[in-house]
Design a protein around this motif. Structure first.
Motif, PDB file in Angstrom:
ATOM      1  N   ALA A  87       0.835  -1.208   0.000  1.00 52.60           N
ATOM      2  CA  ALA A  87       0.000   0.000   0.000  1.00 52.60           C
ATOM      3  C   ALA A  87       0.866   1.254   0.000  1.00 52.60           C
ATOM      4  O   ALA A  87       0.534   2.256  -0.656  1.00 52.60           O
ATOM      5  N   TYR A 139      -6.647  -0.111   2.574  1.00 47.53           N
ATOM      6  CA  TYR A 139      -6.092  -1.220   1.798  1.00 47.53           C
ATOM      7  C   TYR A 139      -6.010  -2.475   2.657  1.00 47.53           C
ATOM      8  O   TYR A 139      -6.388  -3.573   2.215  1.00 47.53           O
ATOM      9  N   GLN A 148      -7.759  -6.034   1.906  1.00 47.72           N
ATOM     10  CA  GLN A 148      -6.919  -7.165   1.508  1.00 47.72           C
ATOM     11  C   GLN A 148      -6.703  -8.190   2.629  1.00 47.72           C
ATOM     12  O   GLN A 148      -6.380  -9.344   2.347  1.00 47.72           O
TER      13      GLN A 148
END
Length: 449
Positions: free
Chosen positions: A119, A257, A261
């Motif tokens: 990220a 992020y 994820q």
């Protein structure tokens, strides 16, 4: 991970580390001629290769399972394997750091850490920043604190490989003559890539570094490491407000992020490590960060009625308890504290005009659960002001000649900040001890593995 032998068949929990949950493998005894011998080899920690059919599970707890046709033992693990199926303390796991990534907690930390690194690069690359590899060996002390690891080849060894410091080259005053060292001067492991980043920002506009840094601070707290990673962006034509805007966007990007994820890993941390983690993360990405001057922050703390261990006074640095009170109790969200007293900040920070340099254009981002996560400033781009500050602090102009050149030739206003990567991982995982969010922690008295 585990095996449960039911005599007629067995259930194996197999995990390859790609996710928190493994997959259940069903071993039917009638399909394996040496079933009993096989089961004796399948202790916790054993490495296996399994061939079979993926089918919908008939039991509870999993959607799919594997009906094994072949189970091959690749590497056995006997009863001395230290990670048997029970709860282990983090302190014990630190003593077997080479095996602890096989646990749920540290494996999840590793996946989140990897996602946050990805990220980081994504955020800056998508915004046109250039990634700069700053040197690890340096002759400059960016922070001016003097707590640095020296790099030298002057320590000779005898025929038995033992260091013999008695033969060090000396100057007339008895000090070590580092002009005879490998680099011709005293050198250290870097505490920051900032000064190098400034040089490149003055040419390429927006840059960032992301690499290991080192500090020889004899501290055995849950917040400090001797070796740690820093993210340090530097932006030309940017003031302190731009600096805070970019830092806020970066932190929010990384958290978003990771939540996308690493959903299962963060749910695990929310359940077993910090039950308020996910709600805190949601607040951080949904609400703008608060902003308050240092002077206002001191006033808030003094009027709070809270009994602090360390007294609060204008001109003193904020202690962790003060930082966390502001972020957790008063604002209930991340808060930027800006315009700190010049006397407690680094030499390169820009003096504020409105109070005749009593404060500097510096900022710290304080977040719940951590305290300081980001520290940054607008840099002093005026040569005369920078030289005056260096004289005041007895810093050698000769040692920083190239840094002064950046102000001598085409100087521009610029700003930057540093993020302690391990503290960011702590923030996103809820892990309490910083030694548990880096693969092999380095701290006073410990450089194992």
């Amino acid at each position: 991970r585990t095996s449960r032998d039911q005599k007629a068949f067995a259930f194996l929990d197999v995990n390859d580390g790609s996710s928190l949950s493994g997959i259940q493998v069903v071993v039917d005894a009638k399909d394996f001629g040496e079933y009993e011998e096989l089961m004796k080899q399948l202790g916790t920690g054993t490495a296996v290769a399994v061939r079979g059919d993926v089918v919908r599970s008939q039991g509870k707890g999993q959607l799919l399972e594997v009906l094994a046709r072949e189970v091959r033992v690749l590497g056995e693990a006997d009863g001395s394997y230290p990670l048997q199926k029970k709860r282990h303390s983090m302190e014990f796991l630190r003593s077997i750091a080479h095996l602890r990534p096989r646990t749920n907690s540290i494996g999840a930390v590793a996946r989140v850490r990897s996602a946050l690194a990805h990220a980081t690069h994504s955020f800056f690359q998508e915004r046109g920043f250039v990634y700069v590899h700053s040197p690890i060996i340096t002759s400059s002390d960016c922070e001016g604190a003097g707590e640095m690891f020296r790099v030298t080849t002057l320590l000779p060894e005898n025929s038995e490989g033992q260091t013999t410091p008695g033969n060090l080259p000396r100057e007339e005053d008895g000090g070590v003559d580092f002009s005879q060292d490998f680099f011709g001067k005293g050198t250290f492991l870097t505490v920051s890539g900032q000064l190098s980043a400034e040089a490149y920002a003055c040419a390429l506009s927006d840059v960032y570094t992301f690499g290991p840094t080192f500090r020889a601070e004899n501290s055995n707290t849950t917040r400090h490491l001797a070796e740690f990673w820093m993210i340090e962006p530097e932006m030309a034509f940017a003031d302190l407000q731009d600096d805070m805007d970019n830092a806020e966007a970066y932190i929010q990007f990384c958290i978003s992020y990771a939540m996308k994820q690493c959903k299962a890993d963060l749910e695990f941390f929310n359940k077993f490590v910090d039950t308020g983690l996910l709600s805190r993360m949601q607040t951080m990405i949904q609400e703008p960060f608060a902003r308050v001057s240092y002077t206002e922050a001191v006033s808030i703390l003094q009027k709070s009625g809270h009994k602090f261990e360390f007294p609060v006074a204008w001109g003193d640095d904020l202690a962790t308890e003060h930082e966390r009170f502001l972020a957790e109790k008063h604002f209930g969200r991340p808060v930027f504290v800006f315009n700190y007293p010049a006397s407690i900040k680094a030499f390169y920070m820009r003096e504020n005009e409105e109070d005749d340099g009593r404060t500097v254009a510096a900022m710290d981002l304080l977040v719940p659960g951590i305290g300081e996560l980001v520290g940054g400033s607008q840099r002093e781009e005026r040569l005369d002001r920078l030289e005056k500050k260096m004289e005041l602090l007895s810093l050698s102009k000769e040692g920083y000649w190239w840094y002064l050149d950046l102000r001598r030739y085409g100087s521009v206003p610029h700003s930057g900040y540093g993020v302690g990567f391990e503290r960011l991982v702590q923030c996103v995982t809820g892990m309490e001890n910083i030694r548990d969010v880096i693969p092999f922690p380095r701290h006073p008295g410990s450089a194992e593995f």
